[in-house]
Design a protein around this motif. Structure first.
Motif, PDB file in Angstrom:
ATOM      1  N   ALA A 148       0.740  -1.244  -0.109  1.00  0.00           N
ATOM      2  CA  ALA A 148       0.029  -0.102   0.096  1.00  0.00           C
ATOM      3  C   ALA A 148       0.946   1.451   0.052  1.00  0.00           C
ATOM      4  O   ALA A 148       0.633   2.313  -0.677  1.00  0.00           O
ATOM      5  N   VAL A 149       1.904   1.450   0.759  1.00  0.00           N
ATOM      6  CA  VAL A 149       2.726   2.590   0.999  1.00  0.00           C
ATOM      7  C   VAL A 149       3.459   2.716  -0.292  1.00  0.00           C
ATOM      8  O   VAL A 149       3.619   3.973  -0.587  1.00  0.00           O
ATOM      9  N   VAL A 150       4.112   1.519  -0.783  1.00  0.00           N
ATOM     10  CA  VAL A 150       4.837   1.813  -2.127  1.00  0.00           C
ATOM     11  C   VAL A 150       3.902   2.246  -3.275  1.00  0.00           C
ATOM     12  O   VAL A 150       4.366   3.202  -3.825  1.00  0.00           O
ATOM     13  N   LEU A 151       2.705   1.776  -3.469  1.00  0.00           N
ATOM     14  CA  LEU A 151       1.861   2.287  -4.619  1.00  0.00           C
ATOM     15  C   LEU A 151       1.409   3.710  -4.206  1.00  0.00           C
ATOM     16  O   LEU A 151       1.444   4.610  -5.384  1.00  0.00           O
ATOM     17  N   VAL A 152       1.068   4.119  -2.953  1.00  0.00           N
ATOM     18  CA  VAL A 152       0.801   5.400  -2.739  1.00  0.00           C
ATOM     19  C   VAL A 152       1.507   6.521  -2.601  1.00  0.00           C
ATOM     20  O   VAL A 152       1.944   7.434  -3.210  1.00  0.00           O
ATOM     21  N   ASP A 153       2.485   6.212  -1.857  1.00  0.00           N
ATOM     22  CA  ASP A 153       3.671   7.268  -1.285  1.00  0.00           C
ATOM     23  C   ASP A 153       4.972   7.105  -2.399  1.00  0.00           C
ATOM     24  O   ASP A 153       5.518   8.186  -2.495  1.00  0.00           O
ATOM     25  N   MET A 154       5.213   6.229  -2.938  1.00  0.00           N
ATOM     26  CA  MET A 154       6.104   6.050  -3.639  1.00  0.00           C
ATOM     27  C   MET A 154       6.255   6.087  -5.282  1.00  0.00           C
ATOM     28  O   MET A 154       6.871   6.591  -5.984  1.00  0.00           O
ATOM     29  N   GLU A 155       5.003   5.533  -5.620  1.00  0.00           N
ATOM     30  CA  GLU A 155       4.843   5.200  -7.025  1.00  0.00           C
ATOM     31  C   GLU A 155       3.493   6.598  -7.549  1.00  0.00           C
ATOM     32  O   GLU A 155       3.224   6.616  -8.787  1.00  0.00           O
ATOM     33  N   GLY A 156       2.932   7.227  -6.695  1.00  0.00           N
ATOM     34  CA  GLY A 156       2.055   8.263  -6.800  1.00  0.00           C
ATOM     35  C   GLY A 156       0.760   7.886  -7.086  1.00  0.00           C
ATOM     36  O   GLY A 156      -0.136   8.689  -7.789  1.00  0.00           O
TER      37      GLY A 156
END
Length: 231
Positions: A148-156
């Protein structure tokens, strides 16, 4: 083959028997899919395996694409599920309680992963170390929180898009991101300037909080894609 074809057209051409279509589709999105796999797995070898498994699955099951989402959403879903399967099958670790002060966790994650591009080149080594620390910290989250945090915070991606990729409710995505940011704010606090270190563990009374499980990594069967750097 016409490289100007849309993603949907390439996928349909692959299903119809075109030998080049899927390769063109994968090449078009390879870098971002690799970044998601690497950040989700936290380890290049495990990420390479996860991405390889995902692309084999997508190649074989392309006819299952229903067209009710973008092709990129479908591809990311396949990649994330493949990586999560690998992580869940690995050794389970214990997770620690969340900290109390969470006000700037999202900013911490963003600034740590994406340093200012105008930074003096002399600090390149420091940036590499920071990114390595981020990957290590991501590896201490639960697989679901990490995705979740990769897709939201890092991938935008938006919360709505991530809910579609992960096939869960938007509220679930928000909850997972919140817990992930809280954990990362502690693990990465030492990387921030003194004025920004507001998330160090303190001696405050411990509260009763739910705990989860964390997972490790898998083994590598093949080489990673050409692009193996964090954006």
């Amino acid at each position: 083959m016409d490289t100007e074809l849309t993603d949907v057209e390439l996928l349909r051409a692959h299903v119809a028997g075109d030998a080049e279509a899927f390769g063109l589709l994968f090449a078009r999105h390879r870098d971002r899919l690799w970044a998601v796999a690497l950040r989700t797995c936290g380890d290049p070898e495990t990420a390479a395996d996860g991405l390889q498994d995902a692309m084999i699955a997508a190649f074989r099951r392309a006819d299952s694409f229903r067209g009710d989402a973008r092709v990129t959403t479908w591809l990311h879903r396949v990649v994330v599920n493949s990586c999560l399967d690998r992580l869940r099958s690995a050794q389970v670790r214990r997770t620690d309680p969340l900290p109390d002060d969470l006000d700037d966790a999202e900013h911490l994650v963003r600034t740590t992963v994406d340093p200012d591009p105008g930074t003096d080149p002399a600090h390149t080594y420091d940036r590499v170390e920071r990114r390595a620390a981020v990957l290590e910290a991501l590896g201490r989250l639960t697989p679901e929180q990490r995705a979740a945090v990769v897709l939201v915070d890092m991938e935008g991606y938006s919360v709505a898009e991530v809910a579609e990729i992960l096939e869960c409710a938007e509220g679930t995505v928000k909850s997972r991101c919140s817990r992930a940011r809280a954990r990362l704010s502690v693990l990465l606090a030492d990387l921030l300037p003194d004025g920004e270190q507001r998330h160090r563990p303190s001696a405050a009374p411990e509260r009763n909080r739910p705990t989860g499980t964390d997972v490790g990594s898998g083994t590598r069967r093949g080489p990673p894609p050409a692009a193996t750097t964090l954006d």
